[in-house]
Write an enzyme that holds these catalytic residues in place. Structure first.
Site, PDB file in Angstrom:
ATOM      1  N   CYS A   1       0.797  -1.235   0.000  1.00 40.94           N
ATOM      2  CA  CYS A   1       0.000   0.000   0.000  1.00 40.94           C
ATOM      3  C   CYS A   1       0.826   1.279   0.000  1.00 40.94           C
ATOM      4  CB  CYS A   1      -0.939   0.014   1.196  1.00 40.94           C
ATOM      5  SG  CYS A   1      -2.324  -1.112   0.973  1.00 40.94           S
TER       6      CYS A   1
ATOM      7  N   GLY B   1      12.780  -4.174  -0.832  1.00 39.69           N
ATOM      8  CA  GLY B   1      13.612  -5.054  -0.002  1.00 39.69           C
ATOM      9  C   GLY B   1      12.811  -5.516   1.200  1.00 39.69           C
ATOM     10  N   GLY B   2      12.163  -4.559   1.816  1.00 38.02           N
ATOM     11  CA  GLY B   2      11.315  -4.865   2.958  1.00 38.02           C
ATOM     12  C   GLY B   2      10.238  -3.822   3.081  1.00 38.02           C
ATOM     13  N   MET B   3       9.154  -4.181   3.764  1.00 32.52           N
ATOM     14  CA  MET B   3       8.070  -3.231   4.033  1.00 32.52           C
ATOM     15  C   MET B   3       7.602  -3.469   5.460  1.00 32.52           C
ATOM     16  SD  MET B   3       6.091  -0.793   3.062  1.00 32.52           S
ATOM     17  CE  MET B   3       4.987  -0.077   4.275  1.00 32.52           C
ATOM     18  N   GLU B   4       7.562  -2.361   6.211  1.00 33.29           N
ATOM     19  CA  GLU B   4       7.381  -2.414   7.660  1.00 33.29           C
ATOM     20  C   GLU B   4       5.932  -2.608   8.095  1.00 33.29           C
ATOM     21  OE1 GLU B   4       8.293   0.139   5.714  1.00 33.29           O
ATOM     22  OE2 GLU B   4       7.538   2.069   6.427  1.00 33.29           O
TER      23      GLU B   4
ATOM     24  N   HIS C   1      16.346  -2.515   9.585  1.00 31.91           N
ATOM     25  CA  HIS C   1      15.652  -1.329   9.079  1.00 31.91           C
ATOM     26  C   HIS C   1      14.135  -1.442   9.325  1.00 31.91           C
ATOM     27  CE1 HIS C   1      15.105   2.070   6.235  1.00 31.91           C
ATOM     28  NE2 HIS C   1      13.967   1.438   5.953  1.00 31.91           N
ATOM     29  N   GLU C   2      13.557  -2.566   8.924  1.00 30.86           N
ATOM     30  CA  GLU C   2      12.094  -2.700   9.074  1.00 30.86           C
ATOM     31  C   GLU C   2      11.705  -2.760  10.545  1.00 30.86           C
ATOM     32  OE1 GLU C   2      10.863  -1.872   6.428  1.00 30.86           O
ATOM     33  OE2 GLU C   2      12.495  -2.446   5.079  1.00 30.86           O
TER      34      GLU C   2
ATOM     35  N   HIS D   1      11.422   0.732  11.869  1.00 29.09           N
ATOM     36  CA  HIS D   1      10.187   1.447  11.515  1.00 29.09           C
ATOM     37  C   HIS D   1       9.091   1.243  12.566  1.00 29.09           C
ATOM     38  CE1 HIS D   1      10.713   3.363   7.651  1.00 29.09           C
ATOM     39  NE2 HIS D   1      11.119   2.261   7.048  1.00 29.09           N
TER      40      HIS D   1
ATOM     41  N   GLU E   1      12.088   7.681   6.817  1.00 21.91           N
ATOM     42  CA  GLU E   1      13.215   6.871   6.329  1.00 21.91           C
ATOM     43  C   GLU E   1      14.565   7.313   6.884  1.00 21.91           C
ATOM     44  OE1 GLU E   1      12.686   4.083   5.164  1.00 21.91           O
ATOM     45  OE2 GLU E   1      10.622   4.218   4.449  1.00 21.91           O
TER      46      GLU E   1
ATOM     47  N   ASP F   1       5.526   7.454  -5.994  1.00 17.70           N
ATOM     48  CA  ASP F   1       6.269   6.327  -6.590  1.00 17.70           C
ATOM     49  C   ASP F   1       7.299   6.816  -7.615  1.00 17.70           C
ATOM     50  OD1 ASP F   1       4.989   4.364  -5.150  1.00 17.70           O
ATOM     51  OD2 ASP F   1       3.536   3.890  -6.726  1.00 17.70           O
TER      52      ASP F   1
ATOM     53  N   TYR G   1      16.303   8.784   2.369  1.00 13.52           N
ATOM     54  CA  TYR G   1      17.036   7.845   3.236  1.00 13.52           C
ATOM     55  C   TYR G   1      18.408   8.404   3.590  1.00 13.52           C
ATOM     56  CZ  TYR G   1      13.699   4.214   1.713  1.00 13.52           C
ATOM     57  OH  TYR G   1      12.573   3.487   1.458  1.00 13.52           O
TER      58      TYR G   1
HETATM   59  N1  BES Z   1       8.984   1.646   3.678  1.00 14.63           N
HETATM   60  C1  BES Z   1      10.053   1.254   2.832  1.00 14.63           C
HETATM   61  C2  BES Z   1       9.598   0.714   1.504  1.00 14.63           C
HETATM   62  C3  BES Z   1       8.736   1.656   0.714  1.00 14.63           C
HETATM   63  C4  BES Z   1       9.021   3.011   0.639  1.00 14.63           C
HETATM   64  C5  BES Z   1       7.662   1.180   0.018  1.00 14.63           C
HETATM   65  C6  BES Z   1       8.207   3.856  -0.106  1.00 14.63           C
HETATM   66  C7  BES Z   1       6.857   2.028  -0.716  1.00 14.63           C
HETATM   67  C8  BES Z   1       7.128   3.366  -0.784  1.00 14.63           C
HETATM   68  C9  BES Z   1      10.967   0.232   3.502  1.00 14.63           C
HETATM   69  O1  BES Z   1      11.092   0.413   4.873  1.00 14.63           O
HETATM   70  C10 BES Z   1      12.335   0.388   2.942  1.00 14.63           C
HETATM   71  O2  BES Z   1      12.858   1.460   3.049  1.00 14.63           O
HETATM   72  N2  BES Z   1      12.919  -0.644   2.393  1.00 14.63           N
HETATM   73  C11 BES Z   1      14.274  -0.618   1.880  1.00 14.63           C
HETATM   74  C12 BES Z   1      15.205  -1.163   2.932  1.00 14.63           C
HETATM   75  C13 BES Z   1      16.581  -0.575   2.950  1.00 14.63           C
HETATM   76  C14 BES Z   1      16.625   0.920   3.030  1.00 14.63           C
HETATM   77  C15 BES Z   1      17.393  -1.179   4.086  1.00 14.63           C
HETATM   78  C16 BES Z   1      14.289  -1.453   0.615  1.00 14.63           C
HETATM   79  O3  BES Z   1      13.207  -1.836   0.152  1.00 14.63           O
HETATM   80  O4  BES Z   1      15.335  -1.698   0.048  1.00 14.63           O
HETATM   81 ZN    ZN Z   2      12.219   2.179   5.305  1.00 15.44          ZN
END
Ligand code: BES
Ligand code: ZN
Length: 617
Positions: free
Chosen positions: A135, A268-271, A295-296, A299, A318, A375, A383
């Protein structure tokens, strides 16, 4: 607090606030549709309220009722990525302080941008279909009509009916399951999220999922093919949670589970609260990519407890999360390692600033997102510029322990609410009231509202980077006659983190000659490395050196997994070499239909198949 407007949302959150969502879904894998009912409990903030507006995108709305009475509604014209406002006219007037329950019956579109529907062939098990949501930032409105803005927080309850051979999970605590009374071939899973959270943290997954316990409050979930590997890879989870609690205060979400998704997961990940979503590209086999989990986990405090008020303040989420992530790495692996990662982050920031252009306003720490799809503007700027600011302030204010004191008090002050950059800054000045003279010397306007690299480059300890720098310099300076001098022994002493850094240093320079990358393959055998962070950088280096033999490998990596951090630059690099361009476009077109909707849309723009809007890219 003065009302803030959110350029990404139509919802009327200055007039009313959603407090709770009660969701019911019937997941239909034949039609790729969620049949939904939602009851929103809304608190009224002003007198004589009779109209309220929600966000929707590609939803079919069948029926709306307010406190049980049928209500008139109209869907406005679609505004691109923002979707259509849903205007609801209540059959009565409400006054400030009252609550109203708004019931909506609706259906999602098979093209909902929050959802990816996978066929059995796209799963590891090959037997069952799979569904997952993503989302953040503005896609929740394709799953639920809601106030889709991070300035509003609510609890939720959900009941999800799925075919009985599948499991449903959400970003919430599990609350039991039962056979669907309307259909014995289906099961209803129930969930509750008692902690108020923004809509972008609603998440759903349905698939043939199994789990393993990896800690006192943690399980790892995935298809059974990955589950043991994942349990090993993420076995540091509890140690990281403890380190995070020591730094930031108690973990309030109860459970902390991890879900390893199919390879098309775009991040990579989503919190997602209680259930972090993770890409399978983290399964390196040696736990070396676990910083994404740190990282997650982080969050859970910065992002989920203290939330950016709008996506213009995304760096608050971030930047602080990267800061905490690196503090967890410091607790587990030491200060030198943190500095090594911090320095790597500065280099990534540099790459992004160069790609966007140093005058592009999207490289501002706090950008203006009027008519910009978040997006499209996504990059490592919030970050790494965010981290660099916090790291710079840390040095100014007296070091990591002192600065963590501020971060912890910021979290305590704003827990359960949403904040702007100005509120963050006021909090900083209040916390360091004895050091405002130092804070007043910071060039805030340059850091926050000016494009390009930050005004000051922080200092980093280079102990762990020195070997990477030395070896990369040797390659950059080598003439063809020197290539015989390289051997496998060069990289023996380097950790996988250092190999990543070595390749990143080479990528930051002009492309290497083809003779060099070919020699590098002979001596280091990078083509057979599976660690995704190493492989990705290596294949970019080869493509940038115009190595034709690497193109199929690069396009294979770009399509076999769909993490945008890898997929977009790989496609872009192949596309940017004139003689490979057609191959990139052809491969994309072949895969487009089975790609994640967001990834497909962004790669299409990167490859100039569709016009990009306002990004200057
Ligand atoms: N919340 C983000 C992913 C995200 C950001 C999804 C904006 C949609 C819109 C997540 O915490 C993130 O930053 N993931 C990074 C991890 C990395 C910085 C360690 C990723 O996906 O690589
Ligand atoms: Zn993040």
């Amino acid at each position: 607090m003065a009302p803030v407007s959110d350029p990404c949302s139509f919802s009327s959150f200055s007039k009313c606030l959603t407090k709770h969502l009660n969701l019911t879904y019937q997941v239909d894998f034949d039609s790729h549709v969620l049949k939904g009912k939602v009851a929103l409990t809304v608190e009224v903030l002003e007198d004589k309220l009779s109209v309220l507006t929600l966000d929707t995108k590609d939803l079919k709305i069948f029926k709306v009722a307010a406190n049980g009475q049928t209500a008139k509604f109209a869907l406005g014209a679609k505004h691109g990525y923002k979707g259509s406002p849903l205007e609801i006219t209540l059959p009565f007037e409400l006054s400030r302080g009252q609550h109203v329950i708004v019931d909506i019956e609706y259906e999602t579109s098979p093209q909902a941008s929050a959802l990816q529907w996978l066929s059995p062939a796209q799963t590891a098990g090959k037997k069952h279909p799979y569904l997952f949501s993503q989302c953040q930032a503005t896609h929740c409105r394709t799953m639920v009509p809601c106030q889709d803005t991070p300035s509003v927080k609510h609890t939720y309850y959900a009941q999800v009916s799925v075919p009985r051979e599948l499991v449903a999970l959400m970003s919430a605590v599990q609350d039991g399951q039962e056979q669907d009374p309307n259909d014995s071939s289906r099961v209803i899973y129930r969930f509750r999220q008692p902690v108020p959270m923004p809509s972008y943290l609603i998440a759903l997954v349905v698939g043939a999922l199994e789990s393993r316990v990896i800690g006192p409050r943690s399980r790892v979930w995935s298809e059974k093919e990955y589950v043991d590997k994942a349990a090993f890879e993420f076995s540091e989870t509890e140690a990281m949670l403890r380190a995070a609690e020591t730094l930031a205060g108690p973990y309030v979400w109860g459970q902390y589970d991890l879900l390893v998704l199919p390879p098309s997961f775009p991040y990579g990940g989503m919190e997602n609260p209680c259930l972090t979503f993770a890409t399978p590209t983290l399964l390196a086999g040696d736990q070396s990519l676990s910083n994404v989990i740190a990282h997650e986990i982080s969050h859970s405090w910065t992002g989920n407890l203290v939330t950016n008020k709008t996506w213009e303040h995304f760096w608050l989420n971030e930047g602080h999360t990267v800061y905490l992530e690196r503090m967890i790495c410091r607790a587990l692996d030491g200060e030198q390692f943190r500095q090594f990662k911090a320095m790597g982050g500065w280099k990534e920031l540099h790459e992004s600033v160069e790609r966007f252009g140093a005058n592009n306003v999207l490289t501002n720490l706090v950008p203006n997102l009027q008519d910009v799809d978040p997006d499209d503007s996504f990059s490592c700027v919030p970050y790494e510029k965010g981290f660099a600011l916090l790291y710079y302030l840390e040095e100014l204010m007296g070091g990591p322990e002192v600065f963590m004191g501020f971060v912890k008090s910021y979290i305590q002050l704003f827990a359960y609410s949403s904040v702007t950059t100005e509120e963050w800054k006021d909090c900083l000045f209040t916390y360091f009231k004895d050091k405002v003279d130092i804070l007043n010397k910071v060039d805030w306007n340059a850091w926050m509202y000016t494009p390009g690299m930050p005004p000051v480059k922080p200092q980093y300890d280079t102990t762990l980077a020195d070997a990477c720098i030395a070896l990369s310099q040797k390659w950059l300076k080598a003439k063809d006659a020197d290539l015989a001098g390289f051997s496998e022994a060069d990289i023996k002493p380097l950790s996988s983190h250092q190999l990543i850094e070595f390749l990143a240093l080479l990528l930051a320079e002009d492309p290497l000659p083809l003779s060099h990358v070919k020699r590098m393959q002979e001596v280091y055998h990078f083509n057979s490395v599976t660690n995704s962070e190493i492989r990705y950088r290596w294949l970019r280096l080869c493509v940038q050196a115009h190595w034709e033999g690497a193109v199929p490998l690069a396009l294979e990596m770009a399509t076999k997994q769909g993490r945008m951090k890898f997929t977009r630059p790989l496609f872009r690099d192949v596309f940017n070499v004139a003689e490979f361009r057609d191959e990139a476009v052809k491969t994309f077109k072949e895969h487009r239909a089975t790609m994640h909707p967001v990834t497909a849309a962004l790669v299409a723009r990167d490859l100039k198949i569709e016009e990009s809007q306002n990004t200057g890219l």
